[in-house]
Design a protein around this motif. Structure first.
Motif, mmCIF file in Angstrom:
data_model
loop_
_atom_site.group_PDB
_atom_site.id
_atom_site.type_symbol
_atom_site.label_atom_id
_atom_site.label_comp_id
_atom_site.label_asym_id
_atom_site.label_seq_id
_atom_site.Cartn_x
_atom_site.Cartn_y
_atom_site.Cartn_z
ATOM 1 N N GLY A 34 -2.203 69.328 -7.301
ATOM 2 C CA GLY A 34 -1.723 70.503 -8.019
ATOM 3 C C GLY A 34 -2.583 71.726 -7.749
ATOM 4 N N ARG A 35 -2.093 72.879 -8.228
ATOM 5 C CA ARG A 35 -2.824 74.133 -8.042
ATOM 6 C C ARG A 35 -2.824 74.952 -9.327
ATOM 7 N N LYS A 36 -3.743 75.896 -9.394
ATOM 8 C CA LYS A 36 -3.819 76.807 -10.524
ATOM 9 C C LYS A 36 -4.115 78.208 -10.010
ATOM 10 N N ALA A 37 -3.807 79.198 -10.836
ATOM 11 C CA ALA A 37 -4.058 80.591 -10.458
ATOM 12 C C ALA A 37 -5.451 81.016 -10.902
ATOM 13 N N ILE A 38 -6.130 81.755 -10.032
ATOM 14 C CA ILE A 38 -7.318 82.496 -10.456
ATOM 15 C C ILE A 38 -6.962 83.969 -10.304
#
Length: 561
Positions: A500-504
């Motif tokens: 998965g990925r997340k926003a910075i």
């Protein structure tokens, strides 16, 4: 909601498991993020997965079976081929006393699946459910995903690019519809969807034919198939997407719709002619795995609070910036879902429309007929909108129309391709937008990147090297007792260490001080320094926060910031 989710909601209402107020809340949450109702029920802790299965089974007058303990005869398994079983999410396992075929369905509330399967096998069905998590395990046992080597072993195709040049459309169609080619392409598509890939690349070279998946923003190459499969495989994809297989000199765009386990998957297809044949890229659009919710983006609570304050303003321009693949569209969709109410008229112009948003009018940009962002925006202003989303500000015409729209009482969302938030201001001025108009219209800019999250199944603590800390401008005193993590690799994450990925993000608010700098045509670095002085957390520092929170790794932050 789809028909199955609506039926499930009615079952829960009739059984008194949820009340009307909860049903409305679930409807609103579904509109915000598009996730299946079953997931929302578990997330809201209304029911556990086990309780949910029991409720559905009781409604259908059936039961939940532990199918891992049932021996299934081969003739029963052979009633469906692997593609049929996976497409319908069906596992036949025996017969009842009346001669009905007993079958476990992953989506038992879908009447169309029951009717289609009954027609295929020529028998009436008795439907059962399985405990959560069992179905996929047993399906893989009885209908295993074919390995690439197994599929390739069945092939006896010998065609070269030169041969294909001499073939007419009918001959190429026959080649592309060859059973092993069909099976090969189906395996590639199924595996990509199973691995939650966002794109599949088919790339012919002089002496090889490469197939690559993009998972969590990173490309992974499959074992390359023989070079002579390039033309039949690419022709097969063009047939599936309704493209002209005889045209190999011009770019083409198309779409494929698939059903996997009763779930609709859209694939956007793009072809371009290259020196060694056509290159094809498929963008996989699977709404069930995309959580269009601001909360799900992983944004810091304080920044998220400020974003929410901005997007609820009555007018102005709000821009999301970042390179291609940084999640700008997902952020915009999540913002639109947050403010999507029956009292607001929302129009979007997109290139192309990636996901359908309930209650929002979406217009696909088409440069071939001169339907540009600027032209769409002009038309929108005659449609009495409250909120407008323009996929991208690409030129002065679009920028000026966006400013005009905001100054006449509309809220405008858009994107720009810039490295950081402050760059958006200088980019718009460079396009020709007058600084005093920009000051009146622009209210905020988000700069963002997507970074991979550490796999929770193989998350492992470690002590970082001093060089890594130095690269991040950190020292041991600053980090204190903070624990660093990495993913050592496991079957859940395909040995990548990430899932998965997340926003910075960084959020630049247009304050009076920033407005003054814009009026003076100050350079980006000056605007950036003032924003940081006023409390803006930069993308790099937000990434460091994610490291210290154990969400991502030093390598990811150094790579993207």
């Amino acid at each position: 909601m789809n028909a199955e989710d609506l039926e499930l909601k009615n079952i829960l209402l009739n059984e008194g498991i949820i009340d009307v107020e909860q049903a409305v809340e679930l409807d609103e949450e579904f509109k915000r993020n598009g996730r299946p109702l079953s997931n929302l029920l578990v997330d809201y802790e209304i029911l556990t997965q086990e309780q949910l299965q029991d409720v559905i089974a009781a409604h259908l007058g059936t039961e939940v079976l532990n199918i891992q303990e049932i021996e299934i005869d081969k003739p029963v398994i052979d009633l469906l081929n692997s593609m049929q079983a996976r497409m319908y999410g069906a596992l036949p396992f025996g017969y009842d006393d009346l001669g009905n075929l007993k079958v476990v369905l992953s989506n038992p509330l879908n009447d169309n699946i029951v009717e289609d399967l009954s027609f295929i096998v020529g028998k009436d069905l008795k439907v059962y459910l399985s405990p959560h998590g069992q179905f996929d395990i047993v399906m893989e046992k009885h209908y295993p995903t074919a390995s690439m080597s197994d599929v390739l072993a069945d092939m006896d195709i010998d065609v070269t690019a030169k041969d294909a040049e001499d073939m007419d459309a009918n001959e190429i169609t026959d080649l592309a519809n060859n059973a092993p080619i069909v099976k090969f392409v189906n395996v590639i598509l199924y595996q990509a969807i199973k691995d939650q890939a966002s794109d599949i690349h088919f790339e012919p070279f002089e002496n090889s034919f490469k197939i690559r998946y993009r998972v969590d923003g990173v490309l992974y190459e499959m074992a390359p198939p023989p070079k002579n499969l390039a033309i039949p495989v690419i022709s097969r994809i063009k047939i599936m997407s309704g493209l002209n297989i005889a045209e190999r000199r011009m770019p083409q765009d198309g779409r494929i719709q698939l059903k996997i386990s009763g779930k609709s998957i859209d694939l956007r297809v793009s072809t371009i002619p290259t020196h060694y044949g056509e290159s094809v890229v498929l963008r996989i659009l699977d709404k069930s795995i995309v959580n269009l919710d601001l909360e799900a983006l992983g944004i810091d609570r304080e920044t998220l609070k400020m974003i929410r304050e901005i997007i609820h303003l009555p007018n102005g321009i709000f821009i999301v910036t970042g390179p291609t693949g940084s999640g700008k569209t997902t952020t915009l969709y999540s913002c639109l879902k947050e403010i999507n109410k029956v009292t607001e008229k929302i129009l979007t112009a997109e290139d192309p429309v990636e996901y359908n948003l309930e209650g929002i009018m979406q217009l696909p940009v088409n440069n071939a007929v001169d339907m540009t962002f600027a032209r769409a925006l002009r038309a929108f202003l005659r449609q009495d909108p409250d909120i407008i989303m323009i996929g991208e500000i690409r030129d002065l015409d679009t920028a000026q129309m966006a400013v005009q729209a905001s100054l006449t009482g509309h809220f405008v969302f858009s994107t720009l391709h810039t490295k950081e938030a402050a760059d958006a201001i200088t980019r718009l001025i460079d396009m020709g937008v007058m600084p005093y108009l920009l000051n009146s219209a622009l209210i905020g800019v988000i700069g963002q990147r997507l970074v991979r999250k550490i796999c929770t199944s193989c998350k492992t603590p470690y002590t970082p090297k001093k060089e890594d800390l130095k690269d991040l401008n950190l020292d041991e005193e600053t980090i204190g007792n903070a624990q660093f993590y990495y993913g050592k690799g496991c079957s859940f994450c395909n040995d990548t260490g990430y899932k998965g990925r997340k926003a910075i993000v960084e959020l630049l608010k247009i304050t009076p001080e920033i407005s003054e700098l814009i009026t003076k045509l100050s350079p980006t670095i000056t605007i950036r320094r003032k924003a940081v002085e006023q409390g803006m957390v930069t993308i790099r520092n937000d990434g460091i926060r994610s490291i210290l929170d154990g969400e991502t790794t030093v390598e990811e932050i150094l790579r993207y910031t």
